[in-house]
Scaffold this motif. Structure first.
Motif, mmCIF file in Angstrom:
data_model
loop_
_atom_site.group_PDB
_atom_site.id
_atom_site.type_symbol
_atom_site.label_atom_id
_atom_site.label_comp_id
_atom_site.label_asym_id
_atom_site.label_seq_id
_atom_site.Cartn_x
_atom_site.Cartn_y
_atom_site.Cartn_z
ATOM 1 N N VAL A 177 49.423 -28.997 -36.601
ATOM 2 C CA VAL A 177 50.713 -28.865 -35.931
ATOM 3 C C VAL A 177 50.765 -27.503 -35.250
ATOM 4 C CG1 VAL A 177 53.199 -28.621 -36.266
ATOM 5 C CG2 VAL A 177 51.972 -30.425 -37.455
ATOM 6 N N TYR A 178 51.156 -27.496 -33.963
ATOM 7 C CA TYR A 178 51.303 -26.251 -33.200
ATOM 8 C C TYR A 178 52.784 -25.891 -33.144
ATOM 9 C CZ TYR A 178 46.683 -27.724 -31.527
ATOM 10 O OH TYR A 178 45.377 -28.137 -31.449
ATOM 11 N N THR A 179 53.076 -24.598 -33.342
ATOM 12 C CA THR A 179 54.474 -24.170 -33.304
ATOM 13 C C THR A 179 54.650 -22.978 -32.371
ATOM 14 O OG1 THR A 179 54.209 -22.709 -35.242
ATOM 15 C CG2 THR A 179 54.922 -24.980 -35.652
ATOM 16 N N GLY A 180 55.855 -22.883 -31.792
ATOM 17 C CA GLY A 180 56.213 -21.769 -30.924
ATOM 18 C C GLY A 180 57.645 -21.362 -31.194
ATOM 19 N N SER A 181 57.932 -20.071 -31.014
ATOM 20 C CA SER A 181 59.211 -19.547 -31.471
ATOM 21 C C SER A 181 59.719 -18.414 -30.598
ATOM 22 C CB SER A 181 59.048 -19.055 -32.920
ATOM 23 O OG SER A 181 60.083 -18.203 -33.334
ATOM 24 N N ASP A 182 60.982 -18.070 -30.829
ATOM 25 C CA ASP A 182 61.585 -16.908 -30.174
ATOM 26 C C ASP A 182 60.928 -15.595 -30.601
ATOM 27 O OD1 ASP A 182 63.359 -18.144 -28.525
ATOM 28 O OD2 ASP A 182 65.137 -17.802 -29.744
ATOM 29 N N ASP A 183 60.082 -15.632 -31.639
ATOM 30 C CA ASP A 183 59.371 -14.414 -32.035
ATOM 31 C C ASP A 183 58.134 -14.152 -31.171
ATOM 32 O OD1 ASP A 183 57.490 -16.238 -32.979
ATOM 33 O OD2 ASP A 183 57.828 -15.794 -35.101
ATOM 34 N N CYS A 184 57.969 -14.971 -30.113
ATOM 35 C CA CYS A 184 56.879 -14.836 -29.129
ATOM 36 C C CYS A 184 55.522 -15.261 -29.680
ATOM 37 C CB CYS A 184 56.760 -13.401 -28.580
ATOM 38 S SG CYS A 184 58.305 -12.729 -27.953
ATOM 39 N N LYS A 185 55.494 -15.871 -30.842
ATOM 40 C CA LYS A 185 54.221 -16.245 -31.458
ATOM 41 C C LYS A 185 53.929 -17.740 -31.264
ATOM 42 C CE LYS A 185 54.498 -12.536 -34.855
ATOM 43 N NZ LYS A 185 54.755 -12.163 -36.266
ATOM 44 N N PHE A 186 52.669 -18.018 -31.059
ATOM 45 C CA PHE A 186 52.122 -19.372 -30.917
ATOM 46 C C PHE A 186 51.155 -19.555 -32.089
ATOM 47 C CE2 PHE A 186 48.460 -21.576 -28.478
ATOM 48 C CZ PHE A 186 48.834 -22.836 -28.906
ATOM 49 N N LYS A 187 51.432 -20.568 -32.929
ATOM 50 C CA LYS A 187 50.654 -20.717 -34.161
ATOM 51 C C LYS A 187 50.157 -22.150 -34.327
ATOM 52 C CE LYS A 187 53.258 -17.156 -36.753
ATOM 53 N NZ LYS A 187 53.922 -16.851 -38.058
ATOM 54 N N GLY A 188 49.105 -22.285 -35.130
ATOM 55 C CA GLY A 188 48.600 -23.590 -35.534
ATOM 56 C C GLY A 188 48.568 -23.671 -37.043
ATOM 57 N N TRP A 189 48.878 -24.865 -37.574
ATOM 58 C CA TRP A 189 48.987 -25.061 -39.022
ATOM 59 C C TRP A 189 48.170 -26.278 -39.441
ATOM 60 C CZ3 TRP A 189 51.855 -21.277 -41.379
ATOM 61 C CH2 TRP A 189 52.703 -20.539 -40.553
#
Length: 341
Positions: A177-189
């Motif tokens: 699962v890929y996530t993106g946020s107002d914290d400017c981070k792009f992550k994969g889980w």
């Protein structure tokens, strides 16, 4: 070419064409309206339209909590019925069955799952339609199991420091699962561990919050992100521990939503907030805008492609686009001017 337009009963934020055979003509549009005051309320609605090259006809409206996101279940594996999921301001994930009925209740609620006391901001189905990811306003991500008769929370974890606006399954590797946020981070889980283990984290590429994430349906190694920093980015995710930002283009407004064309590789529809809508062509490292649409007078939020094939009077195949804008409550349906398919 403009097909038609309609003003909705609230601030318009999502449009979704049904991908299921026999229902390609059905367009869902949702709203989110904040009533401020001593006791603020967040109300919404889902409106269903019949759409083709010469009509946009409203045939059903359902009052709901304020909706931030909604998506139809994917065609394939377990998808025997068209189901429409909503992520709402009350912290619920609700799933509606689209019935083959123009008269009466076209949508029947079949699931409602209280996910959180926080707001549900986004959702995505896994490719087998057996679970849904949701991103929450407190920075968490939840994975909800969807069975025929029940739903349950499979996992929930703190993924980001601020609001999660994107939580998308990898359709080629659905344990990711890929996530993106107002914290400017792009992550994969990686969902194979519980709680989910982080596969990667990129905190340098996006200069502002990450609004949307979409995997290419045509290339398992390509993924796209959109950000408030006005850039659409192209990623190579072959090495999942270290995705590579291969190319980007500035679209002149925050890239709130991106939709891949289901048939034409590298063709992307983007909602660009203060700068209308753009159709972008990605060919390797070359990224260019091939058409823009600026007939909305407010924030460009919702956008989608018609899924089926449709032919005009000249017998040429056409593609239909639906777009919506927030404060002016406007839904528009149009055909791109250029021969892009």
């Amino acid at each position: 070419m403009d097909v038609g337009h309609c003003y909705l009963d609230g601030n318009a934020d999502v449009v979704e064409f049904c991908p299921h055979d026999s229902f390609h003509h059905v367009l869902a549009a949702s709203t989110y309206t904040l009533q401020e005051g001593d006791q603020p309320s967040r109300s919404g609605s889902i409106s269903l339209f019949n759409v083709d090259l010469d009509r946009v006809d409203l045939f059903y409206t359902l009052k709901t909590a304020g909706i931030f996101d909604m998506k139809w279940n994917p065609v394939g594996a377990n998808a025997t019925l068209p189901l429409l999921a909503q992520a709402d301001a009350d912290g619920f994930l609700r799933v509606h069955h689209l019935k083959n009925s123009i008269n009466g209740d076209a949508l029947k609620e079949v699931h409602n799952q209280k996910v959180s006391s926080s707001m549900c901001l986004c959702l995505d189905w896994n490719p087998s339609a057996t679970s849904i990811s949701t991103g929450l306003s407190d920075g968490s991500v939840s994975i909800i199991s969807i069975e025929e008769t029940k739903t349950s929370v499979l996992q929930e974890w703190k993924a980001h420091d601020f609001e999660v606006w994107a939580a998308s399954f990898d359709p080629d590797q659905p344990h990711l699962v890929y996530t993106g946020s107002d914290d400017c981070k792009f992550k994969g889980w990686d969902l194979r561990t519980s709680p989910s283990g982080i596969a990667f984290q990129n905190s340098k590429a996006h200069q502002m919050g990450v609004c949307c994430i979409a995997k290419s349906p045509h290339d398992p190694n390509t993924l796209f992100t959109g950000s408030y920093d006005e850039s659409l980015r192209v990623w190579d995710v072959r090495s999942i521990s270290r995705p590579v930002n291969e190319a980007s283009i500035n679209l002149g407004g925050g890239v709130w939503r991106i939709k891949n064309h289901s048939v034409v590789p590298g063709l992307i529809l983007a909602a660009c907030m203060h700068n209308g809508f753009a159709i972008v062509k990605v060919d390797g490292n070359e990224v260019k805008v091939v058409e823009t649409y600026n007939k909305h007078d407010s924030l460009a939020y919702g956008a989608d492609w018609y899924r089926g094939s449709i032919h005009g009077l000249d017998n040429k195949e056409k593609t239909i686009v639906a777009t919506c804008s927030f404060y002016d409550k406007l839904l528009r349906v149009w055909v791109p001017e250029n021969d892009i398919i």
